[in-house]
Design an enzyme around this catalytic site. Structure first.
Site, PDB file in Angstrom:
ATOM      1  N   ASN A  35       0.818  -1.215   0.000  1.00 42.30           N
ATOM      2  CA  ASN A  35       0.000   0.000   0.000  1.00 42.30           C
ATOM      3  C   ASN A  35       0.855   1.270   0.000  1.00 42.30           C
ATOM      4  OD1 ASN A  35      -2.610   1.081  -0.035  1.00 42.30           O
ATOM      5  ND2 ASN A  35      -2.526   1.518   2.138  1.00 42.30           N
TER       6      ASN A  35
ATOM      7  N   TYR B 258       6.513   0.387   8.960  1.00 40.76           N
ATOM      8  CA  TYR B 258       5.767   1.602   8.601  1.00 40.76           C
ATOM      9  C   TYR B 258       6.732   2.753   8.304  1.00 40.76           C
ATOM     10  CZ  TYR B 258       3.214   5.937   9.239  1.00 40.76           C
ATOM     11  OH  TYR B 258       2.725   7.205   9.072  1.00 40.76           O
TER      12      TYR B 258
ATOM     13  N   ILE C 177      -1.730   2.708  30.477  1.00 39.91           N
ATOM     14  CA  ILE C 177      -0.523   3.479  30.146  1.00 39.91           C
ATOM     15  C   ILE C 177       0.561   2.465  29.777  1.00 39.91           C
ATOM     16  CG2 ILE C 177       1.265   4.986  31.108  1.00 39.91           C
ATOM     17  CD1 ILE C 177      -0.943   6.089  33.019  1.00 39.91           C
ATOM     18  N   PHE C 178       1.070   2.587  28.563  1.00 34.13           N
ATOM     19  CA  PHE C 178       2.052   1.603  28.096  1.00 34.13           C
ATOM     20  C   PHE C 178       3.454   1.930  28.629  1.00 34.13           C
ATOM     21  CE2 PHE C 178      -0.828   1.075  24.139  1.00 34.13           C
ATOM     22  CZ  PHE C 178      -1.623   0.145  24.805  1.00 34.13           C
TER      23      PHE C 178
HETATM   24  N1  UFG Z   1      -0.387   5.020  24.614  1.00 34.56           N
HETATM   25  C1  UFG Z   1      -0.736   4.481  25.823  1.00 34.56           C
HETATM   26  N2  UFG Z   1      -1.916   3.795  25.911  1.00 34.56           N
HETATM   27  C2  UFG Z   1      -2.748   3.627  24.845  1.00 34.56           C
HETATM   28  C3  UFG Z   1      -2.376   4.201  23.609  1.00 34.56           C
HETATM   29  C4  UFG Z   1      -1.185   4.885  23.537  1.00 34.56           C
HETATM   30  O1  UFG Z   1      -0.012   4.602  26.822  1.00 34.56           O
HETATM   31  O2  UFG Z   1      -3.791   2.974  24.995  1.00 34.56           O
HETATM   32  C5  UFG Z   1       0.879   5.777  24.518  1.00 34.56           C
HETATM   33  C6  UFG Z   1       1.838   5.183  23.518  1.00 34.56           C
HETATM   34  O3  UFG Z   1       2.615   4.189  24.106  1.00 34.56           O
HETATM   35  C7  UFG Z   1       2.644   6.429  23.118  1.00 34.56           C
HETATM   36  C8  UFG Z   1       1.639   7.577  23.245  1.00 34.56           C
HETATM   37  O4  UFG Z   1       0.580   7.065  24.046  1.00 34.56           O
HETATM   38  O5  UFG Z   1       3.663   6.636  24.049  1.00 34.56           O
HETATM   39  C9  UFG Z   1       1.074   7.988  21.918  1.00 34.56           C
HETATM   40  O6  UFG Z   1       0.618   6.818  21.232  1.00 34.56           O
HETATM   41  P1  UFG Z   1      -0.237   6.866  19.902  1.00 34.56           P
HETATM   42  O7  UFG Z   1      -0.540   5.456  19.541  1.00 34.56           O
HETATM   43  O8  UFG Z   1      -1.348   7.822  20.058  1.00 34.56           O
HETATM   44  O9  UFG Z   1       0.754   7.527  18.873  1.00 34.56           O
HETATM   45  P2  UFG Z   1       2.223   7.033  18.427  1.00 34.56           P
HETATM   46  O10 UFG Z   1       3.165   8.010  19.053  1.00 34.56           O
HETATM   47  O11 UFG Z   1       2.469   5.621  18.679  1.00 34.56           O
HETATM   48  O12 UFG Z   1       2.056   7.137  16.862  1.00 34.56           O
HETATM   49  C10 UFG Z   1       2.382   8.249  16.161  1.00 34.56           C
HETATM   50  C11 UFG Z   1       1.654   8.200  14.808  1.00 34.56           C
HETATM   51  C12 UFG Z   1       2.219   7.092  13.970  1.00 34.56           C
HETATM   52  C13 UFG Z   1       3.712   7.230  13.899  1.00 34.56           C
HETATM   53  C14 UFG Z   1       4.294   7.215  15.284  1.00 34.56           C
HETATM   54  C15 UFG Z   1       5.785   7.339  15.267  1.00 34.56           C
HETATM   55  O13 UFG Z   1       0.280   7.988  14.994  1.00 34.56           O
HETATM   56  O14 UFG Z   1       1.673   7.153  12.679  1.00 34.56           O
HETATM   57  O15 UFG Z   1       3.765   8.290  16.013  1.00 34.56           O
HETATM   58  O16 UFG Z   1       6.331   6.891  16.466  1.00 34.56           O
HETATM   59  F1  UFG Z   1       4.246   6.217  13.209  1.00 34.56           F
END
Ligand code: UFG
Length: 327
Positions: free
Chosen positions: A91, A140, A206-207
């Site tokens: 994709n 990704y 919280i991860f």
């Molecule tokens: N998180 C939690 N609990 C949840 C969901 C998220 O603690 O239920 C934390 C994640 O671990 C992270 C933060 O919240 O530390 C943000 O997470 P998101 O999933 O909202 O966003 P990401 O930072 O993982 O993702 C973003 C973009 C992606 C990109 C990525 C790059 O959405 O497209 O940043 O790291 F690839």
């Protein structure tokens, strides 16, 4: 300009469509509605089709006499890309190459491309400038980096003008609450926390809280989706033949997971239970943008820098549309 927006029925794409139209551009959306929403796009502007269908894309570019493309159509979930890399290469790489071929055939030489902070992997320096080494740590991020390189090569060889916009964490919704984030499954922090506030989930996990950050939780740079849309329109309007813009789009301000949850509690007035779970594999501790280059080149200033203001717009959307677009 006549602009074709691929993935214009998705979260960021649909906001960009609205900004493009408001700026007076003639906008067409090309979307297969696999992850996008029909209701997010003006019905008379939507063309349902597959990017893999080169002939169809070329025909749209020719018949609508398109001047430029904004290319949002892609898969964007880190975890999914690790589990199903084939989907991401097909994709994000193959379809984008097909789009570029169709553009060359139809004589369209400008593109604004959705790139990502995930192309940096685990950065050496915070805030992250565009000079940071790009070393993605998941498929990704790698598929997006591959396409950044292809755009650079095509620009040199064929005079393509491009902007690769590296988003940090897109968040928020249009303030009226009629366009917003609707993913299935939802994986992003702010919508998940707001779903807890709405009573749709019992709690947020919280991860990890053992990261080397002040409160132990990951820090991200949340940038409002309307600010992203604004930057896209400005980038498009500055693109000329052979332009090569690689720009970070963030606010320069980071918030931890705990700070985001606190902001959601303040904005919604709900308690929002939270527990601490394991780290999510592949999460860098801190991602904050230095986006001074974008600000200077595009004369762009993010309007939303306070997390409460960003969350407030998302909350308006979620309250009005507790089940998203409902499709
Ligand atoms: N998180 C939690 N609990 C949840 C969901 C998220 O603690 O239920 C934390 C994640 O671990 C992270 C933060 O919240 O530390 C943000 O997470 P998101 O999933 O909202 O966003 P990401 O930072 O993982 O993702 C973003 C973009 C992606 C990109 C990525 C790059 O959405 O497209 O940043 O790291 F690839």
């Amino acid at each position: 300009m006549r602009v074709l927006v691929t993935g214009g029925a998705g979260y960021i794409g649909s906001h960009a469509v609205r900004w493009l139209s408001s700026a007076g551009h003639d906008v067409w959306v090309f979307d297969n509605l696999g992850r996008g929403h029909r209701q997010a796009v003006p019905p008379d502007r939507l063309i349902v089709g597959e990017l893999a269908d080169r002939a169809a894309v070329e025909q749209v570019l020719r018949t609508r006499r398109v001047d430029a493309v904004m290319h949002f159509a892609a898969f964007a979930l880190v975890g999914e890309s690790v589990a199903e890399p084939a989907l991401y290469y097909a994709n994000n790489v193959l379809c984008t190459l097909t789009l570029l071929d169709a553009m060359r055939a139809a004589g369209v030489s400008r593109i604004v491309f959705s790139s990502t902070t995930a192309t940096y992997g685990v950065p050496q320096t915070i805030p992250i400038t565009e000079e940071e080494r790009q070393a993605p740590i998941n498929p990704y991020g790698f598929t997006k980096l591959v396409m950044e390189r292809a755009l650079e090569d095509y620009s040199h060889a064929y005079g393509l003008g491009y902007a690769a916009l590296r988003y940090f964490n897109a968040a928020g919704a249009t303030p009226s609450g009629d366009l917003g984030e609707d993913h299935d499954p939802e994986t992003h922090l702010i919508p998940i926390v707001l779903q807890v506030a709405l009573g749709q989930r019992p709690q947020v996990t919280i991860f990890g809280d053992d990261y080397p950050t002040p409160d132990g939780t990951c820090i991200r740079d949340y940038v409002h989706v309307d600010d992203l849309a604004d930057a896209h329109v400005k980038a498009l309007e500055r693109l000329g033949p052979g332009s090569q813009f690689k720009l970070n789009l963030g606010t320069g301000r980071g918030y931890s997971v705990r700070e985001v949850i606190e902001a959601c509690r303040r904005v919604t007035g709900h308690a929002i239970p939270a527990t601490v779970g394991d780290r999510r594999p592949g999460d860098p501790p801190e991602l904050v943008a230095d986006s001074r280059r974008a600000q200077a080149m595009l004369h762009w200033t993010p309007r939303y820098t306070a997390i409460d203001d960003i969350v407030r717009t998302a909350w308006t959307w979620h309250r009005k549309h507790p089940h998203g677009f409902g499709d």
